[in-house]
Design a protein around this motif. Structure first.
Motif, PDB file in Angstrom:
ATOM      1  N   TRP A 118      41.384  40.435  45.894  1.00 23.53           N
ATOM      2  CA  TRP A 118      40.702  41.143  44.809  1.00 23.53           C
ATOM      3  C   TRP A 118      41.413  41.073  43.468  1.00 23.53           C
ATOM      4  CZ3 TRP A 118      42.147  45.370  41.823  1.00 23.53           C
ATOM      5  CH2 TRP A 118      43.291  46.058  42.217  1.00 23.53           C
ATOM      6  N   GLU A 178      39.510  39.768  40.183  1.00 25.22           N
ATOM      7  CA  GLU A 178      39.423  40.501  38.903  1.00 25.22           C
ATOM      8  C   GLU A 178      39.790  39.569  37.743  1.00 25.22           C
ATOM      9  OE1 GLU A 178      38.064  43.445  37.824  1.00 25.22           O
ATOM     10  OE2 GLU A 178      39.601  44.870  38.482  1.00 25.22           O
ATOM     11  N   ALA A 224      37.402  48.465  42.528  1.00 25.36           N
ATOM     12  CA  ALA A 224      37.267  47.108  41.964  1.00 25.36           C
ATOM     13  C   ALA A 224      36.452  46.222  42.905  1.00 25.36           C
ATOM     14  CB  ALA A 224      38.652  46.504  41.728  1.00 25.36           C
TER      15      ALA A 224
END
Ligand code: UDP
Length: 416
Positions: free
Chosen positions: A122, A126, A166
Protein backbone atom coordinates in the motif's frame (compact mmCIF):
# COMPACT_ATOMS: atom_id res chain seq x y z
CA UNK A 1 10.23 1.67 -28.50
CA UNK A 2 9.92 -0.99 -25.79
CA UNK A 3 7.18 -0.87 -23.20
CA UNK A 4 8.54 0.91 -20.10
CA UNK A 5 7.37 0.15 -16.59
CA UNK A 6 8.03 2.09 -13.38
CA UNK A 7 7.82 -0.55 -10.66
CA UNK A 8 7.51 0.81 -7.14
CA UNK A 9 8.63 -1.14 -4.08
CA UNK A 10 8.96 1.68 -1.58
CA UNK A 11 9.45 -0.16 1.72
CA UNK A 12 11.65 -3.07 0.74
CA UNK A 13 14.25 -3.67 -1.92
CA UNK A 14 14.05 -6.67 -4.25
CA UNK A 15 17.72 -7.26 -3.44
CA UNK A 16 17.25 -7.32 0.35
CA UNK A 17 18.13 -10.50 2.25
CA UNK A 18 15.00 -12.65 2.65
CA UNK A 19 13.38 -14.08 5.75
CA UNK A 20 13.58 -10.82 7.74
CA UNK A 21 10.57 -9.05 9.19
CA UNK A 22 9.67 -7.16 6.04
CA UNK A 23 11.32 -9.34 3.41
CA UNK A 24 9.51 -12.25 1.88
CA UNK A 25 7.35 -13.11 -1.08
CA UNK A 26 7.02 -9.57 -2.40
CA UNK A 27 10.79 -9.16 -2.76
CA UNK A 28 11.08 -12.47 -4.61
CA UNK A 29 8.20 -11.47 -6.87
CA UNK A 30 9.59 -8.06 -7.83
CA UNK A 31 13.05 -9.46 -8.47
CA UNK A 32 11.84 -12.26 -10.77
CA UNK A 33 9.16 -10.33 -12.57
CA UNK A 34 11.50 -7.39 -13.30
CA UNK A 35 14.10 -9.74 -14.76
CA UNK A 36 11.62 -11.76 -16.81
CA UNK A 37 9.94 -8.65 -18.19
CA UNK A 38 13.37 -7.33 -19.19
CA UNK A 39 14.13 -10.62 -20.91
CA UNK A 40 10.91 -10.19 -22.86
CA UNK A 41 12.07 -6.77 -24.08
CA UNK A 42 10.35 -4.53 -21.51
CA UNK A 43 12.25 -1.65 -19.87
CA UNK A 44 11.81 -1.92 -16.10
CA UNK A 45 12.99 0.52 -13.46
CA UNK A 46 12.30 -0.68 -9.92
CA UNK A 47 12.24 2.18 -7.41
CA UNK A 48 12.90 1.56 -3.73
CA UNK A 49 13.63 3.87 -0.80
CA UNK A 50 17.34 4.39 -0.16
CA UNK A 51 18.29 2.82 3.18
CA UNK A 52 22.07 2.86 2.76
CA UNK A 53 23.93 6.09 2.05
CA UNK A 54 26.73 4.15 0.34
CA UNK A 55 24.59 2.19 -2.11
CA UNK A 56 24.86 3.36 -5.74
CA UNK A 57 21.83 5.20 -7.05
CA UNK A 58 21.27 2.74 -9.90
CA UNK A 59 21.97 -1.00 -9.79
CA UNK A 60 21.46 -3.35 -12.76
CA UNK A 61 18.99 -6.14 -12.06
CA UNK A 62 19.74 -8.22 -15.13
CA UNK A 63 22.70 -9.10 -17.31
CA UNK A 64 21.43 -7.10 -20.30
CA UNK A 65 21.31 -3.88 -18.33
CA UNK A 66 24.70 -4.63 -16.74
CA UNK A 67 26.05 -4.79 -20.31
CA UNK A 68 24.53 -1.40 -21.01
CA UNK A 69 21.66 -2.48 -23.26
CA UNK A 70 19.86 0.81 -22.71
CA UNK A 71 16.07 1.08 -23.03
CA UNK A 72 15.09 -2.54 -22.37
CA UNK A 73 16.50 -4.16 -19.25
CA UNK A 74 15.87 -3.99 -15.55
CA UNK A 75 17.42 -1.57 -13.09
CA UNK A 76 16.98 -0.88 -9.41
CA UNK A 77 16.91 2.81 -8.48
CA UNK A 78 17.48 3.95 -4.87
CA UNK A 79 15.36 7.03 -4.16
CA UNK A 80 16.11 9.44 -1.32
CA UNK A 81 13.10 9.77 1.00
CA UNK A 82 13.86 10.42 4.63
CA UNK A 83 17.07 9.27 6.30
CA UNK A 84 19.27 6.74 4.47
CA UNK A 85 18.72 4.04 7.06
CA UNK A 86 16.37 1.16 7.72
CA UNK A 87 13.14 2.45 9.25
CA UNK A 88 10.19 0.60 10.71
CA UNK A 89 7.25 0.45 8.31
CA UNK A 90 5.24 2.62 10.70
CA UNK A 91 7.64 5.53 10.03
CA UNK A 92 7.17 5.43 6.26
CA UNK A 93 3.71 6.95 5.52
CA UNK A 94 4.96 10.55 5.91
CA UNK A 95 7.72 9.81 3.38
CA UNK A 96 5.48 8.66 0.55
CA UNK A 97 5.23 12.05 -1.14
CA UNK A 98 8.95 12.68 -0.96
CA UNK A 99 9.49 9.25 -2.47
CA UNK A 100 7.09 9.98 -5.34
CA UNK A 101 8.83 13.33 -5.94
CA UNK A 102 12.18 11.53 -6.03
CA UNK A 103 10.95 9.05 -8.63
CA UNK A 104 9.50 11.89 -10.69
CA UNK A 105 12.76 13.86 -10.54
CA UNK A 106 14.82 10.79 -11.54
CA UNK A 107 12.64 10.19 -14.59
CA UNK A 108 12.85 13.85 -15.60
CA UNK A 109 16.57 13.96 -15.17
CA UNK A 110 17.00 10.87 -17.36
CA UNK A 111 14.43 12.03 -19.87
CA UNK A 112 12.59 8.74 -19.29
CA UNK A 113 8.88 8.35 -19.77
CA UNK A 114 6.99 5.31 -18.52
CA UNK A 115 3.93 3.65 -20.02
CA UNK A 116 2.67 2.03 -16.82
CA UNK A 117 3.15 2.30 -13.07
CA UNK A 118 3.21 -1.07 -11.25
CA UNK A 119 3.18 -0.63 -7.47
CA UNK A 120 3.64 -3.11 -4.64
CA UNK A 121 2.17 -2.88 -1.11
CA UNK A 122 0.00 0.00 0.00
CA UNK A 123 2.82 2.49 0.68
CA UNK A 124 4.03 2.18 -2.91
CA UNK A 125 0.45 2.15 -4.21
CA UNK A 126 -0.02 5.53 -2.51
CA UNK A 127 3.13 6.84 -4.23
CA UNK A 128 2.06 5.19 -7.49
CA UNK A 129 -1.28 6.99 -7.43
CA UNK A 130 0.55 10.34 -7.24
CA UNK A 131 2.94 9.43 -10.06
CA UNK A 132 0.35 7.91 -12.39
CA UNK A 133 -1.66 11.11 -12.09
CA UNK A 134 1.35 13.32 -12.80
CA UNK A 135 2.48 11.23 -15.76
CA UNK A 136 -1.03 10.54 -17.02
CA UNK A 137 -0.42 6.79 -17.32
CA UNK A 138 -2.29 3.69 -16.08
CA UNK A 139 -1.60 2.37 -12.59
CA UNK A 140 -1.54 -1.36 -11.82
CA UNK A 141 -1.35 -2.23 -8.13
CA UNK A 142 -0.56 -5.30 -6.12
CA UNK A 143 -1.31 -5.05 -2.43
CA UNK A 144 0.31 -8.41 -1.47
CA UNK A 145 -1.55 -8.28 1.83
CA UNK A 146 -4.46 -6.06 2.79
CA UNK A 147 -5.05 -4.82 6.33
CA UNK A 148 -8.72 -5.79 6.49
CA UNK A 149 -7.95 -9.26 5.17
CA UNK A 150 -5.29 -9.76 7.86
CA UNK A 151 -7.70 -8.62 10.57
CA UNK A 152 -10.33 -11.01 9.29
CA UNK A 153 -7.85 -13.91 9.43
CA UNK A 154 -6.62 -13.13 12.91
CA UNK A 155 -8.54 -10.65 15.00
CA UNK A 156 -5.61 -9.91 17.30
CA UNK A 157 -3.51 -8.52 14.42
CA UNK A 158 -2.87 -4.80 14.78
CA UNK A 159 -2.90 -2.64 11.69
CA UNK A 160 -2.51 1.14 11.75
CA UNK A 161 -5.61 3.15 10.83
CA UNK A 162 -3.61 5.07 8.25
CA UNK A 163 -3.04 1.82 6.34
CA UNK A 164 -6.62 0.60 6.60
CA UNK A 165 -8.02 3.93 5.42
CA UNK A 166 -5.51 4.29 2.59
CA UNK A 167 -6.19 0.78 1.28
CA UNK A 168 -9.97 1.28 1.36
CA UNK A 169 -9.49 4.39 -0.80
CA UNK A 170 -6.67 3.19 -3.06
CA UNK A 171 -8.39 -0.01 -4.24
CA UNK A 172 -10.87 2.28 -6.04
CA UNK A 173 -8.30 4.78 -7.34
CA UNK A 174 -6.02 2.46 -9.30
CA UNK A 175 -6.77 1.36 -12.86
CA UNK A 176 -6.30 -2.33 -12.19
CA UNK A 177 -5.48 -4.54 -9.21
CA UNK A 178 -3.50 -7.71 -9.75
CA UNK A 179 -4.66 -10.38 -7.29
CA UNK A 180 -2.70 -13.59 -6.77
CA UNK A 181 -5.81 -15.79 -6.70
CA UNK A 182 -9.50 -15.83 -7.50
CA UNK A 183 -10.05 -15.99 -3.73
CA UNK A 184 -8.29 -12.63 -3.31
CA UNK A 185 -10.47 -11.17 -6.06
CA UNK A 186 -13.55 -12.32 -4.15
CA UNK A 187 -12.21 -10.77 -0.92
CA UNK A 188 -11.68 -7.48 -2.75
CA UNK A 189 -15.32 -7.63 -3.79
CA UNK A 190 -16.70 -8.64 -0.39
CA UNK A 191 -14.58 -6.48 1.90
CA UNK A 192 -13.79 -3.48 -0.32
CA UNK A 193 -16.62 -3.50 -2.90
CA UNK A 194 -14.15 -3.62 -5.78
CA UNK A 195 -15.90 -4.76 -8.99
CA UNK A 196 -14.36 -8.08 -10.15
CA UNK A 197 -13.72 -6.58 -13.61
CA UNK A 198 -11.32 -4.18 -11.92
CA UNK A 199 -9.15 -7.09 -10.76
CA UNK A 200 -6.92 -9.36 -12.83
CA UNK A 201 -5.86 -12.69 -11.34
CA UNK A 202 -2.19 -13.47 -12.03
CA UNK A 203 -0.46 -15.79 -9.56
CA UNK A 204 3.06 -15.49 -8.22
CA UNK A 205 5.64 -17.86 -9.63
CA UNK A 206 8.52 -20.18 -8.91
CA UNK A 207 11.95 -20.73 -10.42
CA UNK A 208 11.70 -24.39 -11.45
CA UNK A 209 15.43 -24.64 -12.18
CA UNK A 210 16.31 -23.51 -8.69
CA UNK A 211 13.52 -25.43 -6.94
CA UNK A 212 13.37 -28.96 -8.32
CA UNK A 213 13.40 -32.51 -6.96
CA UNK A 214 16.84 -33.68 -5.83
CA UNK A 215 18.17 -36.62 -3.81
CA UNK A 216 17.32 -36.19 -0.13
CA UNK A 217 20.47 -37.76 1.32
CA UNK A 218 22.72 -35.65 -0.93
CA UNK A 219 20.78 -32.52 0.06
CA UNK A 220 21.15 -33.35 3.76
CA UNK A 221 24.90 -33.66 3.29
CA UNK A 222 24.95 -30.16 1.75
CA UNK A 223 23.04 -28.27 4.41
CA UNK A 224 24.05 -27.53 7.97
CA UNK A 225 21.64 -29.81 9.83
CA UNK A 226 21.38 -29.25 13.60
CA UNK A 227 24.13 -31.22 15.35
CA UNK A 228 21.79 -32.75 17.91
CA UNK A 229 19.78 -34.39 15.13
CA UNK A 230 20.31 -37.93 13.82
CA UNK A 231 21.36 -37.78 10.16
CA UNK A 232 18.34 -39.77 8.95
CA UNK A 233 15.72 -38.36 11.34
CA UNK A 234 12.33 -37.46 9.79
CA UNK A 235 12.30 -33.71 9.05
CA UNK A 236 9.37 -31.32 8.86
CA UNK A 237 10.44 -27.93 7.47
CA UNK A 238 8.74 -24.55 7.87
CA UNK A 239 10.02 -21.47 6.02
CA UNK A 240 9.03 -17.83 6.30
CA UNK A 241 9.10 -14.51 8.07
CA UNK A 242 8.60 -15.12 11.77
CA UNK A 243 5.36 -13.48 12.73
CA UNK A 244 2.27 -14.73 14.59
CA UNK A 245 0.21 -14.79 11.37
CA UNK A 246 2.41 -17.65 10.16
CA UNK A 247 0.85 -19.93 12.80
CA UNK A 248 4.02 -21.71 13.90
CA UNK A 249 2.62 -22.30 17.40
CA UNK A 250 0.12 -24.72 15.91
CA UNK A 251 2.89 -26.65 14.22
CA UNK A 252 5.02 -26.83 17.34
CA UNK A 253 2.14 -28.22 19.39
CA UNK A 254 1.35 -30.63 16.52
CA UNK A 255 4.91 -31.95 16.79
CA UNK A 256 4.21 -32.84 20.41
CA UNK A 257 1.00 -34.67 19.42
CA UNK A 258 2.61 -36.74 16.64
CA UNK A 259 3.15 -40.47 17.05
CA UNK A 260 6.41 -40.29 15.08
CA UNK A 261 8.41 -39.36 18.17
CA UNK A 262 11.76 -38.59 16.52
CA UNK A 263 10.40 -36.06 13.99
CA UNK A 264 12.40 -32.83 13.92
CA UNK A 265 10.97 -29.42 13.08
CA UNK A 266 13.32 -27.07 11.24
CA UNK A 267 12.24 -23.44 11.03
CA UNK A 268 13.98 -21.24 8.45
CA UNK A 269 13.46 -17.48 8.73
CA UNK A 270 13.76 -14.62 11.17
CA UNK A 271 16.52 -12.05 11.40
CA UNK A 272 17.79 -10.20 14.50
CA UNK A 273 14.53 -8.30 14.80
CA UNK A 274 12.62 -11.56 15.21
CA UNK A 275 14.36 -12.35 18.51
CA UNK A 276 11.23 -11.77 20.60
CA UNK A 277 9.12 -14.02 18.35
CA UNK A 278 11.79 -16.75 18.48
CA UNK A 279 11.81 -16.53 22.28
CA UNK A 280 8.02 -16.79 22.35
CA UNK A 281 8.05 -19.85 20.08
CA UNK A 282 10.85 -21.48 22.06
CA UNK A 283 8.69 -21.12 25.16
CA UNK A 284 5.77 -22.76 23.34
CA UNK A 285 8.08 -25.63 22.34
CA UNK A 286 9.46 -26.03 25.87
CA UNK A 287 5.92 -25.96 27.28
CA UNK A 288 4.85 -28.70 24.84
CA UNK A 289 7.91 -30.77 25.75
CA UNK A 290 9.49 -30.63 22.28
CA UNK A 291 12.14 -27.93 22.84
CA UNK A 292 14.86 -30.39 21.79
CA UNK A 293 13.19 -31.17 18.48
CA UNK A 294 12.45 -27.63 17.28
CA UNK A 295 15.42 -26.03 15.52
CA UNK A 296 15.55 -22.35 14.58
CA UNK A 297 17.87 -21.90 11.62
CA UNK A 298 17.52 -18.11 11.31
CA UNK A 299 17.09 -16.52 7.89
CA UNK A 300 18.45 -18.83 5.21
CA UNK A 301 19.72 -17.07 2.05
CA UNK A 302 17.27 -17.72 -0.77
CA UNK A 303 20.01 -19.33 -2.88
CA UNK A 304 20.67 -21.86 -0.10
CA UNK A 305 17.00 -22.74 0.43
CA UNK A 306 16.56 -25.33 -2.34
CA UNK A 307 18.81 -27.78 -0.46
CA UNK A 308 16.72 -27.34 2.70
CA UNK A 309 13.51 -28.17 0.84
CA UNK A 310 15.20 -31.19 -0.73
CA UNK A 311 16.52 -32.30 2.65
CA UNK A 312 13.02 -32.25 4.20
CA UNK A 313 10.45 -35.06 4.20
CA UNK A 314 7.49 -32.70 4.45
CA UNK A 315 7.02 -28.92 4.38
CA UNK A 316 4.36 -27.46 6.69
CA UNK A 317 2.62 -24.10 6.14
CA UNK A 318 0.34 -23.58 9.16
CA UNK A 319 -0.45 -19.90 8.41
CA UNK A 320 -3.60 -18.10 9.49
CA UNK A 321 -3.58 -16.47 6.08
CA UNK A 322 -1.46 -16.37 2.93
CA UNK A 323 -2.45 -14.17 0.00
CA UNK A 324 -0.47 -16.61 -2.16
CA UNK A 325 2.22 -18.45 -0.18
CA UNK A 326 5.42 -18.81 -2.21
CA UNK A 327 6.88 -21.26 0.28
CA UNK A 328 4.28 -23.90 -0.56
CA UNK A 329 4.95 -23.49 -4.28
CA UNK A 330 8.72 -23.70 -3.80
CA UNK A 331 8.32 -26.87 -1.70
CA UNK A 332 5.99 -28.51 -4.22
CA UNK A 333 8.32 -27.61 -7.11
CA UNK A 334 11.12 -29.24 -5.07
CA UNK A 335 9.15 -32.50 -5.02
CA UNK A 336 8.24 -32.33 -1.33
CA UNK A 337 4.65 -32.80 -0.09
CA UNK A 338 3.08 -29.86 1.74
CA UNK A 339 0.74 -29.90 4.73
CA UNK A 340 -0.90 -26.47 4.86
CA UNK A 341 -3.80 -24.56 6.37
CA UNK A 342 -6.80 -24.35 4.08
CA UNK A 343 -6.56 -20.58 3.68
CA UNK A 344 -6.05 -17.98 0.93
CA UNK A 345 -3.68 -18.86 -1.89
CA UNK A 346 -2.73 -22.21 -0.35
CA UNK A 347 -6.07 -23.63 -1.47
CA UNK A 348 -5.12 -22.96 -5.09
CA UNK A 349 -1.56 -24.30 -4.98
CA UNK A 350 -1.78 -27.37 -2.71
CA UNK A 351 -4.05 -30.10 -4.12
CA UNK A 352 -5.54 -31.89 -1.13
CA UNK A 353 -4.68 -35.59 -1.28
CA UNK A 354 -2.73 -35.24 -4.52
CA UNK A 355 0.28 -33.02 -3.75
CA UNK A 356 -0.18 -32.60 0.01
CA UNK A 357 -2.94 -31.98 2.52
CA UNK A 358 -5.05 -28.96 3.40
CA UNK A 359 -6.07 -28.68 7.05
CA UNK A 360 -9.43 -26.98 7.51
CA UNK A 361 -9.07 -26.22 11.21
CA UNK A 362 -6.31 -24.25 12.81
CA UNK A 363 -5.73 -26.95 15.40
CA UNK A 364 -2.66 -29.09 15.98
CA UNK A 365 -4.45 -32.47 15.89
CA UNK A 366 -5.22 -32.64 12.16
CA UNK A 367 -1.73 -31.31 11.35
CA UNK A 368 -0.17 -34.03 13.52
CA UNK A 369 -2.31 -36.70 11.85
CA UNK A 370 -1.26 -35.80 8.30
CA UNK A 371 2.39 -35.33 9.23
CA UNK A 372 2.38 -38.78 10.86
CA UNK A 373 0.73 -40.27 7.79
CA UNK A 374 3.38 -38.86 5.47
CA UNK A 375 6.40 -39.54 7.67
CA UNK A 376 5.25 -43.14 8.08
CA UNK A 377 4.86 -43.78 4.36
CA UNK A 378 7.83 -43.00 2.11
CA UNK A 379 6.05 -44.25 -1.02
CA UNK A 380 3.13 -41.86 -0.40
CA UNK A 381 5.57 -38.96 0.14
CA UNK A 382 7.34 -39.79 -3.12
CA UNK A 383 4.07 -40.03 -5.07
CA UNK A 384 2.73 -36.71 -3.73
CA UNK A 385 6.14 -35.11 -4.28
CA UNK A 386 6.25 -36.18 -7.94
CA UNK A 387 2.73 -34.90 -8.53
CA UNK A 388 3.59 -31.60 -6.81
CA UNK A 389 6.66 -30.95 -8.94
CA UNK A 390 4.64 -31.56 -12.12
CA UNK A 391 1.72 -29.45 -10.97
CA UNK A 392 3.95 -26.38 -10.57
CA UNK A 393 4.73 -26.09 -14.31
CA UNK A 394 2.15 -23.30 -14.90
CA UNK A 395 3.82 -21.19 -12.20
CA UNK A 396 7.12 -20.74 -14.05
CA UNK A 397 8.15 -17.05 -13.92
CA UNK A 398 8.28 -16.48 -17.71
CA UNK A 399 4.58 -17.38 -17.94
CA UNK A 400 3.70 -15.04 -15.06
CA UNK A 401 5.69 -12.18 -16.60
CA UNK A 402 4.06 -12.78 -19.99
CA UNK A 403 0.60 -12.39 -18.45
CA UNK A 404 1.66 -9.14 -16.78
CA UNK A 405 3.21 -7.82 -19.98
CA UNK A 406 0.00 -8.47 -21.85
CA UNK A 407 -1.96 -6.59 -19.19
CA UNK A 408 0.46 -3.62 -19.23
CA UNK A 409 0.43 -3.44 -23.03
CA UNK A 410 -3.39 -3.50 -23.16
CA UNK A 411 -3.72 -0.76 -20.52
CA UNK A 412 -1.04 1.38 -22.16
CA UNK A 413 -2.69 1.02 -25.57
CA UNK A 414 -6.10 1.91 -24.14
CA UNK A 415 -4.62 5.02 -22.48
CA UNK A 416 -3.10 6.38 -25.69
N1 UDP B 1 12.60 -16.96 2.38
C1 UDP B 1 13.97 -17.12 2.25
N2 UDP B 1 14.70 -17.37 3.38
C2 UDP B 1 14.16 -17.49 4.62
C3 UDP B 1 12.76 -17.33 4.73
C4 UDP B 1 12.00 -17.07 3.60
O1 UDP B 1 14.50 -17.06 1.14
O2 UDP B 1 14.88 -17.70 5.58
C5 UDP B 1 11.79 -16.71 1.16
C6 UDP B 1 10.99 -17.91 0.71
O3 UDP B 1 11.79 -18.78 -0.05
C7 UDP B 1 9.86 -17.29 -0.09
C8 UDP B 1 9.65 -15.95 0.61
O4 UDP B 1 10.81 -15.71 1.42
O5 UDP B 1 10.26 -17.06 -1.43
C9 UDP B 1 8.41 -15.96 1.49
O6 UDP B 1 7.28 -15.82 0.67
P1 UDP B 1 5.81 -16.24 1.10
O7 UDP B 1 4.92 -15.86 -0.03
O8 UDP B 1 5.77 -17.67 1.51
O9 UDP B 1 5.48 -15.39 2.40
P2 UDP B 1 5.42 -13.79 2.64
O10 UDP B 1 6.77 -13.39 3.09
O11 UDP B 1 5.06 -13.14 1.34
O12 UDP B 1 4.39 -13.65 3.70
Amino acid sequence: MPLRVAMLALHTSPLAALGGRETGGMNVYVRHVARELARAGVGVDVFTRRTDAHAPEVVPLDAAEAGGAGEAGARLVHVVAGPAERLEKEALPPLVEEFADGVYAFAQCEGRAYDVVHSHYWLAVEAGALLARRWGVPHVAMFHTLGDVKLRARASEREPAVRLEAERRLVHEVDCIVAATEHERQLLRQLYRVPPAHVRVIPLGVDREQFRPRDRAAARARVAMPESMAADAPVVLAVGRLEPLKGLDILIVALAEMTVRDAQLLIAGGDKRAAAEVARLRAVAAGAGVGERVHFLGAVPHEALPAYYNAADVVAVPSFYESFGLVAVEALASGVPVVASRVGGLTTTVADGRTGYLIPWRCPGPFAEKLDLLLGNAALCAALGRAGAEAMAPFAWPAIAAALRELFAALAAAAE
